[in-house]
Design an enzyme around this catalytic site. Sequence first.
Site, PDB file in Angstrom:
ATOM      1  N   ASP A   1      44.397  57.390  17.565  1.00 37.06           N
ATOM      2  CA  ASP A   1      43.309  56.770  16.798  1.00 37.06           C
ATOM      3  C   ASP A   1      43.765  55.445  16.184  1.00 37.06           C
ATOM      4  O   ASP A   1      44.957  55.258  15.891  1.00 37.06           O
ATOM      5  CB  ASP A   1      42.853  57.756  15.698  1.00 37.06           C
ATOM      6  CG  ASP A   1      41.455  57.417  15.179  1.00 37.06           C
ATOM      7  OD1 ASP A   1      40.798  56.512  15.731  1.00 37.06           O
ATOM      8  OD2 ASP A   1      41.025  58.075  14.206  1.00 37.06           O
TER       9      ASP A   1
ATOM     10  N   ASN B   1      42.674  52.177  17.421  1.00 45.54           N
ATOM     11  CA  ASN B   1      42.656  51.003  18.310  1.00 45.54           C
ATOM     12  C   ASN B   1      41.717  49.920  17.772  1.00 45.54           C
ATOM     13  O   ASN B   1      42.055  48.726  17.805  1.00 45.54           O
ATOM     14  CB  ASN B   1      42.157  51.390  19.713  1.00 45.54           C
ATOM     15  CG  ASN B   1      43.108  52.309  20.437  1.00 45.54           C
ATOM     16  OD1 ASN B   1      44.237  52.498  20.000  1.00 45.54           O
ATOM     17  ND2 ASN B   1      42.661  52.890  21.530  1.00 45.54           N
TER      18      ASN B   1
ATOM     19  N   ARG C   1      40.666  49.352  14.679  1.00 40.87           N
ATOM     20  CA  ARG C   1      41.196  48.706  13.462  1.00 40.87           C
ATOM     21  C   ARG C   1      42.370  47.787  13.777  1.00 40.87           C
ATOM     22  O   ARG C   1      42.544  46.741  13.174  1.00 40.87           O
ATOM     23  CB  ARG C   1      41.601  49.776  12.424  1.00 40.87           C
ATOM     24  CG  ARG C   1      40.404  50.274  11.620  1.00 40.87           C
ATOM     25  CD  ARG C   1      40.706  51.569  10.937  1.00 40.87           C
ATOM     26  NE  ARG C   1      40.649  52.691  11.882  1.00 40.87           N
ATOM     27  CZ  ARG C   1      41.061  53.906  11.614  1.00 40.87           C
ATOM     28  NH1 ARG C   1      41.599  54.183  10.443  1.00 40.87           N
ATOM     29  NH2 ARG C   1      40.945  54.866  12.504  1.00 40.87           N
TER      30      ARG C   1
ATOM     31  N   HIS D   1      41.827  48.845  22.577  1.00 40.02           N
ATOM     32  CA  HIS D   1      41.941  49.928  23.569  1.00 40.02           C
ATOM     33  C   HIS D   1      42.943  49.552  24.668  1.00 40.02           C
ATOM     34  O   HIS D   1      43.690  50.386  25.153  1.00 40.02           O
ATOM     35  CB  HIS D   1      40.578  50.225  24.195  1.00 40.02           C
ATOM     36  CG  HIS D   1      39.576  50.777  23.217  1.00 40.02           C
ATOM     37  ND1 HIS D   1      39.899  51.762  22.309  1.00 40.02           N
ATOM     38  CD2 HIS D   1      38.271  50.466  22.989  1.00 40.02           C
ATOM     39  CE1 HIS D   1      38.825  52.047  21.587  1.00 40.02           C
ATOM     40  NE2 HIS D   1      37.831  51.268  21.959  1.00 40.02           N
TER      41      HIS D   1
ATOM     42  N   SER E   1      36.333  61.427  23.427  1.00 36.72           N
ATOM     43  CA  SER E   1      35.676  62.663  22.985  1.00 36.72           C
ATOM     44  C   SER E   1      34.238  62.715  23.476  1.00 36.72           C
ATOM     45  O   SER E   1      33.641  61.675  23.826  1.00 36.72           O
ATOM     46  CB  SER E   1      35.699  62.757  21.456  1.00 36.72           C
ATOM     47  OG  SER E   1      34.808  61.811  20.882  1.00 36.72           O
TER      48      SER E   1
ATOM     49  N   GLU F   1      31.851  63.105  21.665  1.00 31.79           N
ATOM     50  CA  GLU F   1      31.095  62.317  20.672  1.00 31.79           C
ATOM     51  C   GLU F   1      31.224  60.811  20.935  1.00 31.79           C
ATOM     52  O   GLU F   1      30.350  60.046  20.538  1.00 31.79           O
ATOM     53  CB  GLU F   1      31.595  62.637  19.259  1.00 31.79           C
ATOM     54  CG  GLU F   1      31.332  64.068  18.787  1.00 31.79           C
ATOM     55  CD  GLU F   1      32.299  65.103  19.354  1.00 31.79           C
ATOM     56  OE1 GLU F   1      33.340  64.715  19.922  1.00 31.79           O
ATOM     57  OE2 GLU F   1      31.988  66.315  19.250  1.00 31.79           O
TER      58      GLU F   1
ATOM     59  N   LEU G   1      56.603  67.634  33.079  1.00 36.07           N
ATOM     60  CA  LEU G   1      55.644  67.568  31.969  1.00 36.07           C
ATOM     61  C   LEU G   1      54.221  67.916  32.407  1.00 36.07           C
ATOM     62  O   LEU G   1      53.739  67.395  33.405  1.00 36.07           O
ATOM     63  CB  LEU G   1      55.654  66.135  31.403  1.00 36.07           C
ATOM     64  CG  LEU G   1      54.630  65.835  30.300  1.00 36.07           C
ATOM     65  CD1 LEU G   1      55.036  66.468  28.982  1.00 36.07           C
ATOM     66  CD2 LEU G   1      54.448  64.329  30.108  1.00 36.07           C
TER      67      LEU G   1
END
Length: 241
Positions: free
Chosen positions: A15, A17, A19, A32, A60, A62, A126
């Site tokens: 979270d 990007n 700002r 981004h 998300s 949203e 991974l």
Amino acid sequence: MPEGLENLHVAIIMDGNGRWAKKRGMPRVLGHKAGGKTLKNIITYAAENYLKALSIFAFSAENWLRPKEEVSFLMDLLDEYIINEWSSITDNNIKFLVSGNVNLIPEKTRNSLLKLIDDTKNNTGLMLNMALSYSGQEEILECVKKIAHKVNSGELSVDDISKETIIEHLYNKELPEIDLLIRTSGEQRISNFMLWRLSYAELYFTDVLWPDFTSDEFNKAIIEYNKRVRRFGKTDEQIKS
Ligand code: IPE
Ligand code: IPE
Ligand code: MG
């Protein structure tokens, strides 16, 4: 990177990007773009240090509500990302997974995501789980519906529904519980991220904005995690014995 990461599942809510870009007088989308570079570095670092699983919140359910230009920029970025990172993901023995409603992702990008999942399905390094068009509540809702259908058809009886049944019907059943959740940018909330698997996760919040998050910052989070006492309901004394 500190030792002992082979069994860890780390989740990251990337979270800040927007700002980060705003601070520099740049359009949000360049935040981004910078965030994409950070992601690339963190994935390489996690793979090189034998982390078991890394779940990243990339978009998300949203987030579809954002301005349409930003959404389409993010979809293009995703497309570009898959193309550019393809060989690094396959060469590093990474198993690529996606969680979320991929049907909403533009067809071309969706097809390359599905191909990358298929191409890496036998990889043993991974587990990289990218949450796209993802909602934790929708994941649980879908899971409930799938189980209800099985009960309806007589394949499963209600009394046989266990925690394992639920896990079987979540996205990517092979993903373990999350041990550590990192969220950047100073926000202290879950934002509908992997609700089931976060049940006993340690939470780590940092003010660093995602484009500024380095492998050193990642290390800091792991060092902090290693100091936490995970009691799972027991007492300190029980944990030590
Ligand atoms: C996170 O950065 C990236 C996505 C949600 C896709 P943001 O875009 O949410 O950045 P802020 O929160 O506006 O700074
Ligand atoms: C969460 O970030 C989703 C991603 C990181 C992809 P947001 O920036 O969308 O979260 P809220 O809405 O501020 O909680
Ligand atoms: Mg945000």
